[in-house]
Scaffold this motif. Sequence first.
Motif, mmCIF file in Angstrom:
data_model
loop_
_atom_site.group_PDB
_atom_site.id
_atom_site.type_symbol
_atom_site.label_atom_id
_atom_site.label_comp_id
_atom_site.label_asym_id
_atom_site.label_seq_id
_atom_site.Cartn_x
_atom_site.Cartn_y
_atom_site.Cartn_z
ATOM 1 N N PRO A 130 0.943 -1.077 0.284
ATOM 2 C CA PRO A 130 -0.103 -0.176 0.106
ATOM 3 C C PRO A 130 1.013 1.052 0.102
ATOM 4 C CG PRO A 130 -0.078 -1.585 1.571
ATOM 5 C CD PRO A 130 0.430 -2.196 0.794
ATOM 6 N N LYS A 131 0.789 2.254 -1.071
ATOM 7 C CA LYS A 131 1.531 3.882 -1.238
ATOM 8 C C LYS A 131 0.531 4.620 -0.152
ATOM 9 C CE LYS A 131 2.043 3.043 -6.049
ATOM 10 N NZ LYS A 131 0.913 1.837 -6.061
ATOM 11 N N ASN A 132 -0.354 4.593 0.307
ATOM 12 C CA ASN A 132 -1.515 5.650 0.638
ATOM 13 C C ASN A 132 -2.126 4.902 1.916
ATOM 14 O OD1 ASN A 132 -3.723 5.368 -0.222
ATOM 15 N ND2 ASN A 132 -1.976 6.235 -1.986
ATOM 16 N N ALA A 133 -2.869 6.084 2.678
ATOM 17 C CA ALA A 133 -3.939 5.742 3.427
ATOM 18 C C ALA A 133 -5.153 5.176 3.165
ATOM 19 C CB ALA A 133 -3.905 7.101 3.844
ATOM 20 N N GLU A 135 -5.482 3.139 0.421
ATOM 21 C CA GLU A 135 -4.587 1.865 -0.072
ATOM 22 C C GLU A 135 -4.231 0.583 0.847
ATOM 23 O OE1 GLU A 135 -2.277 2.517 -4.721
ATOM 24 O OE2 GLU A 135 -1.437 1.229 -2.955
ATOM 25 N N GLN A 136 -3.835 1.143 1.934
ATOM 26 C CA GLN A 136 -3.722 0.936 3.688
ATOM 27 C C GLN A 136 -4.921 -0.275 4.153
ATOM 28 O OE1 GLN A 136 -0.672 0.328 4.966
ATOM 29 N NE2 GLN A 136 -1.496 -1.111 6.457
ATOM 30 N N ARG A 163 -5.435 9.445 -0.339
ATOM 31 C CA ARG A 163 -4.895 9.105 -1.341
ATOM 32 C C ARG A 163 -3.428 9.830 -1.265
ATOM 33 N NH1 ARG A 163 -8.916 7.670 -4.968
ATOM 34 N NH2 ARG A 163 -9.253 10.108 -5.310
ATOM 35 N N ASP A 166 0.131 9.175 3.914
ATOM 36 C CA ASP A 166 0.875 8.733 3.827
ATOM 37 C C ASP A 166 0.106 6.743 4.398
ATOM 38 O OD1 ASP A 166 3.272 9.243 3.399
ATOM 39 O OD2 ASP A 166 4.238 9.276 4.923
ATOM 40 N N ALA A 167 0.834 5.764 3.946
ATOM 41 C CA ALA A 167 -0.401 4.584 4.853
ATOM 42 C C ALA A 167 -0.240 4.218 6.159
ATOM 43 C CB ALA A 167 0.266 3.729 3.892
ATOM 44 N N SER A 168 0.556 4.998 6.921
ATOM 45 C CA SER A 168 1.250 5.074 7.977
ATOM 46 C C SER A 168 0.021 5.669 8.809
ATOM 47 C CB SER A 168 2.623 5.782 8.413
ATOM 48 O OG SER A 168 2.458 7.149 8.330
ATOM 49 N N THR A 170 -3.164 5.348 8.300
ATOM 50 C CA THR A 170 -4.493 4.474 8.661
ATOM 51 C C THR A 170 -4.113 2.918 8.965
ATOM 52 O OG1 THR A 170 -4.574 4.083 6.137
ATOM 53 C CG2 THR A 170 -6.164 5.236 7.050
ATOM 54 N N ALA A 171 -2.448 2.678 8.789
ATOM 55 C CA ALA A 171 -2.132 2.081 9.859
ATOM 56 C C ALA A 171 -2.004 1.410 10.621
ATOM 57 C CB ALA A 171 -0.646 1.369 9.454
#
Length: 365
Positions: A130-133, A135-136, A163, A166-168, A170-171
């Motif tokens: 996943p490249k962004n929040a 996609e995460q 989008r 950063d994925a972080s 929502t991760a």
Amino acid sequence: MNCDFLIVGAGFAGSVLAERLNSIGKKVILIDKRDHTGGNCCDYYDSSGVLVHKYGPHYFRTNFQDVKEYLSKFTSWRKHEYRIRASINGLLYPLPINRDTLNNFFKINLRTEKEAKEFLNSKRSPIKNPKNAEEQVLAFAGREIYDAFFKNYTTKQWGIHPRELDASVTARIPIRTNTDDRYVNDLFQAMPEDGYSKVFENLLKNIEVILTADFKRVKHRIKFKTLLYTGPIDEFFDYKYGRLPYRSLRFRFETHNKEFYQDWSQINYPNDYKYTRIVEIKHATGQIIPNTTIVKEYPCEKGSPFYPIPNPDNQKIYLRYKRAAEKLNNVYFIGRLAQYRYLNMDQIVKEALDLFKTLKNKYQL
Ligand SMILES: Cc1cc2nc3c(=O)[nH]c(=O)nc-3n(C[C@H](O)[C@H](O)[C@H](O)COP(=O)(O)OP(=O)(O)OC[C@H]3O[C@@H](n4cnc5c(N)ncnc54)[C@H](O)[C@@H]3O)c2cc1C
């Protein structure tokens, strides 16, 4: 005025360092531009007698034994595991998403972790890295969960589409296959028995503190050997590489003439209203009082710098400041503003205790 250490910022980072350095006989001056200590953890009794958190709810939790032991010298604790709910189409669901959330939302009956895992697998979008929040969440829980719980909340909170984050972002929020409905599962979860401001009062008993003192305004009047800086790093360098953007919050407090306003300390509203959540901190503080105060949080662009906005462009700017900071002698940057990173209270206390050890070794204190 003379001191060994000038510390800028009286939040956890600055206050812990002040207390530690003072405890080994160093002369410390601690300044803050606000009119109170405690940084964003400040709490106070409002005019109706309710203990409220001035800058949003602060639930203490940690897995660091040394942090718990250190802070326990300045407060006793009230055990509290906090639970929050998300309101979707008028119904309340456990957050983070767990097996009960899945069952209630999809109107199904998953009985085991294995069944819940298989169900989530069937919903997941096939995204490897996943490249962004956005996609995460799609990769972990699929489109329906993303649309109902994450898309609008994240957009409201950050002012930009998931989008572009950063994925972080929502991760950080786990998706569980069991029925644990605690917001976090850290080993120690508690609130300081008499509130956070009391913790800071105890930490800073023997420290010279100067309030309403902006670093740039007072630095010429104070002679110091070493500077510990917990303010925004871009401000320190006069924004020479540009401003690091933050998301801020506007708080609207409301007092109600009843014991409790809602059943949970926090209810999130992803898809309704301009505010993101309603917090009733009384559930966590355990205060016994016939009335209550709630707070509605409205995310906004201007105001106190609360949340660094994590994306690659901002990280590039930050790294330029970090490199400039590394070239300075006897100046240390610590805390969430100086590192342009969202950090919980316990992580900040841990970093302050670690920096104290480094300083002790370096200067042979
Ligand atoms: C809305 C919200 C909710 C949170 N909830 C939780 C939670 O539930 N649990 C948790 O563990 N963490 C939570 N946090 C994170 C927590 O607030 C931080 O970990 C902690 O406050 C960081 O401490 P600090 O000392 O680095 O920064 P701060 O507390 O921000 O302190 C920095 C201080 O520096 C001062 N300062 C800045 N610039 C200058 C200057 N130029 N001159 C003088 N003084 C200056 C500021 O006034 C401020 O008082 C939350 C944060 C926010 C924003």
